[in-house]
Design an enzyme around this catalytic site. Sequence first.
Site, PDB file in Angstrom:
ATOM      1  N   GLU A  97      23.825  21.020   8.760  1.00 21.98           N
ATOM      2  CA  GLU A  97      24.651  21.353   7.588  1.00 21.98           C
ATOM      3  C   GLU A  97      24.454  20.213   6.606  1.00 21.98           C
ATOM      4  OE1 GLU A  97      26.678  24.082   7.500  1.00 21.98           O
ATOM      5  OE2 GLU A  97      26.505  24.695   9.586  1.00 21.98           O
TER       6      GLU A  97
ATOM      7  N   CYS B 249      30.313  18.751   0.232  1.00 23.18           N
ATOM      8  CA  CYS B 249      29.000  19.386   0.130  1.00 23.18           C
ATOM      9  C   CYS B 249      29.047  20.574  -0.816  1.00 23.18           C
ATOM     10  CB  CYS B 249      28.517  19.816   1.499  1.00 23.18           C
ATOM     11  SG  CYS B 249      29.633  20.972   2.315  1.00 23.18           S
TER      12      CYS B 249
HETATM   13  P1  NAD Z   1      24.381  10.694   6.369  1.00 18.47           P
HETATM   14  O1  NAD Z   1      23.264  11.665   6.527  1.00 18.47           O
HETATM   15  O2  NAD Z   1      24.072   9.370   5.800  1.00 18.47           O
HETATM   16  O3  NAD Z   1      25.071  10.405   7.800  1.00 18.47           O
HETATM   17  C1  NAD Z   1      25.569  11.458   8.587  1.00 18.47           C
HETATM   18  C2  NAD Z   1      25.626  11.014  10.048  1.00 18.47           C
HETATM   19  O4  NAD Z   1      24.304  10.799  10.541  1.00 18.47           O
HETATM   20  C3  NAD Z   1      26.390   9.715  10.284  1.00 18.47           C
HETATM   21  O5  NAD Z   1      27.167   9.850  11.449  1.00 18.47           O
HETATM   22  C4  NAD Z   1      25.274   8.703  10.488  1.00 18.47           C
HETATM   23  O6  NAD Z   1      25.679   7.591  11.267  1.00 18.47           O
HETATM   24  C5  NAD Z   1      24.233   9.535  11.236  1.00 18.47           C
HETATM   25  N1  NAD Z   1      22.839   9.071  11.163  1.00 18.47           N
HETATM   26  C6  NAD Z   1      22.278   8.286  10.231  1.00 18.47           C
HETATM   27  N2  NAD Z   1      20.956   8.124  10.508  1.00 18.47           N
HETATM   28  C7  NAD Z   1      20.690   8.836  11.630  1.00 18.47           C
HETATM   29  C8  NAD Z   1      19.513   9.091  12.390  1.00 18.47           C
HETATM   30  N3  NAD Z   1      18.335   8.565  12.060  1.00 18.47           N
HETATM   31  N4  NAD Z   1      19.608   9.895  13.475  1.00 18.47           N
HETATM   32  C9  NAD Z   1      20.790  10.458  13.822  1.00 18.47           C
HETATM   33  N5  NAD Z   1      21.941  10.235  13.144  1.00 18.47           N
HETATM   34  C10 NAD Z   1      21.895   9.446  12.055  1.00 18.47           C
HETATM   35  O7  NAD Z   1      25.504  11.459   5.534  1.00 18.47           O
HETATM   36  P2  NAD Z   1      26.919  10.909   5.022  1.00 18.47           P
HETATM   37  O8  NAD Z   1      26.678   9.934   3.916  1.00 18.47           O
HETATM   38  O9  NAD Z   1      27.755  10.499   6.166  1.00 18.47           O
HETATM   39  O10 NAD Z   1      27.579  12.255   4.427  1.00 18.47           O
HETATM   40  C11 NAD Z   1      27.299  12.746   3.168  1.00 18.47           C
HETATM   41  C12 NAD Z   1      26.354  13.929   3.234  1.00 18.47           C
HETATM   42  O11 NAD Z   1      26.887  14.920   4.096  1.00 18.47           O
HETATM   43  C13 NAD Z   1      26.189  14.614   1.885  1.00 18.47           C
HETATM   44  O12 NAD Z   1      24.829  14.904   1.661  1.00 18.47           O
HETATM   45  C14 NAD Z   1      26.998  15.900   2.041  1.00 18.47           C
HETATM   46  O13 NAD Z   1      26.595  16.936   1.196  1.00 18.47           O
HETATM   47  C15 NAD Z   1      26.779  16.205   3.473  1.00 18.47           C
HETATM   48  N6  NAD Z   1      27.820  17.124   3.986  1.00 18.47           N
HETATM   49  C16 NAD Z   1      27.476  18.411   4.274  1.00 18.47           C
HETATM   50  C17 NAD Z   1      28.435  19.313   4.730  1.00 18.47           C
HETATM   51  C18 NAD Z   1      28.054  20.718   5.092  1.00 18.47           C
HETATM   52  O14 NAD Z   1      28.850  21.422   5.701  1.00 18.47           O
HETATM   53  N7  NAD Z   1      26.858  21.163   4.750  1.00 18.47           N
HETATM   54  C19 NAD Z   1      29.763  18.907   4.888  1.00 18.47           C
HETATM   55  C20 NAD Z   1      30.088  17.589   4.599  1.00 18.47           C
HETATM   56  C21 NAD Z   1      29.098  16.697   4.144  1.00 18.47           C
END
Ligand code: NAD
Length: 482
Positions: free
Chosen positions: A251, A285
């Site tokens: 997502e 998002c």
């Molecule tokens: P992010 O991608 O930076 O981090 C998300 C998660 O991934 C965190 O827990 C992080 O620690 C982990 N992570 C980071 N690198 C990783 C790796 N290499 N392997 C596995 N896990 C890893 O996102 P964020 O800054 O926490 O959140 C913002 C983003 O989330 C925005 O792009 C937003 O649109 C999206 N979002 C989407 C939805 C949806 O339902 N589509 C809902 C909420 C937020």
Amino acid sequence: MTQPEHLLNYINGSWQASVGGQVRANLNPANTDDVIGAFTESVTVDVTAAVDAATAAQSAWDAIGPVARAAVLTEARRLIGERVDEFAAAITREQGKRLSESIGETNRALAILDFTIGEARRMNGVTTPAEDPRTIAMTFHRPLGVVGLITPWNFPLAVPMWKVAPALLAGCAAVLKPSPLTPLTSALLVQAFADAGVPAGVLNLVQGDREAGAALVDDPRVAGISFTGSLSVGTEINRAGSGRLMRTQLELGGKNALIVLADADLDDAVEAILHGAFSQSGQRCSATSRVIVDRNVEQALLSRLLPRVQQMQIGRGDAHWADIGPVVNEQRQQACLDAVARAVNDGADIACGGKAAVLDTPGYFVEPTVLINVAWDSEVAQEEVFGPVLSVITCDGYDEAMRIANSVRYGMSGTIFTQSPTLIFQALNDFQAGMLHVNRAGVGSYAHLPHMGAKASQLGAPECSPDVWNFYTDLRSACIKY
Ligand code: NAD
């Protein structure tokens, strides 16, 4: 000295510090003098221990069946329902959103629990005519196995709940790896499930960031990763898991359009834009980040919208008078300001906002910002800002509006304001986006409707709704001769 449990990992039924010994300070984004705690920072060995525990717990959790599992979820629902204020306060303290928004998020999390509990008696397969005589053909669900749940910071309770509840109901043991920016809410969530009677090893929590997330993805015993977060990390996870055909549910981000046609009710449109663009400081998002407005009503719309944005009171999330809270951290604040600067460089004008807001509390505040004269193909109109920054793009009529709306790589939500029934149905057909809204705000979702995007906003089964079983379960077909 023993540390408070909520600062630790929860592995195999006990709270424990990372073997790496490192911690990460969690700060209140509305008041950086308020240090919420030094949370344990997991390394690969911790994640391996959590997957060991989940693997060992998997078959017994599967064996008790969905109705017994739903009874445990019902108890968790009771415990969390009694503590809505505590959960909401934790969300506001570590994520920054307004208290009313945090209460709303907690109630959304409870709604998904309610929905999931009911699914225990509804996770249906089909019986179907067989091709052979004296044979019954049918389908049914089996749990996928151990799952990794990786979550972002913008919905620190609702998004983990969207994953934990269906994982547990389906019969999957799970390892939750929340965002390092919002570890407290996940610790409270996992504690509530433990108190409700989830057996040791069935739900594990590892705090930390990239190393912990990547270790979960790389562990071959993890059958699937449900991830919510950025497109770049989601793409990395998909690449890492594809070598072993790991199931993913991704997502991702959005760049959501709200179209205002010439016949729209402009007052309703303004309310929808304010809510869609600036609630949660635009950090969602599905946030409305582009208003695509017909040239004939652009000035009328802006003359209603801009004074309302300028009147918004910026303040701490726990200030009852605040209309908009902080963004989550300094990096996000700078990213918003940089996006505005680049937009101006690309020819946009700042109609209001555009700066950091300096208050009498040390925090990361950004003025609610409206950019006008934005070119549809400029960076600010194509890439996610994830903050309170709205781009207004001018169009001539429906066809051009829809072409611009669909010009981005994302496809999370799409919204249109028009009185024309024909164009409403045309838009539902034409939007390249997963969640569509007509004459209402472009954010929000229901527990029983799929939460999903199109194009680069989503890969795999949706969250919420019965479609979620397409991630957490394997479908089996069976033919029985009698
Ligand atoms: P992010 O991608 O930076 O981090 C998300 C998660 O991934 C965190 O827990 C992080 O620690 C982990 N992570 C980071 N690198 C990783 C790796 N290499 N392997 C596995 N896990 C890893 O996102 P964020 O800054 O926490 O959140 C913002 C983003 O989330 C925005 O792009 C937003 O649109 C999206 N979002 C989407 C939805 C949806 O339902 N589509 C809902 C909420 C937020």
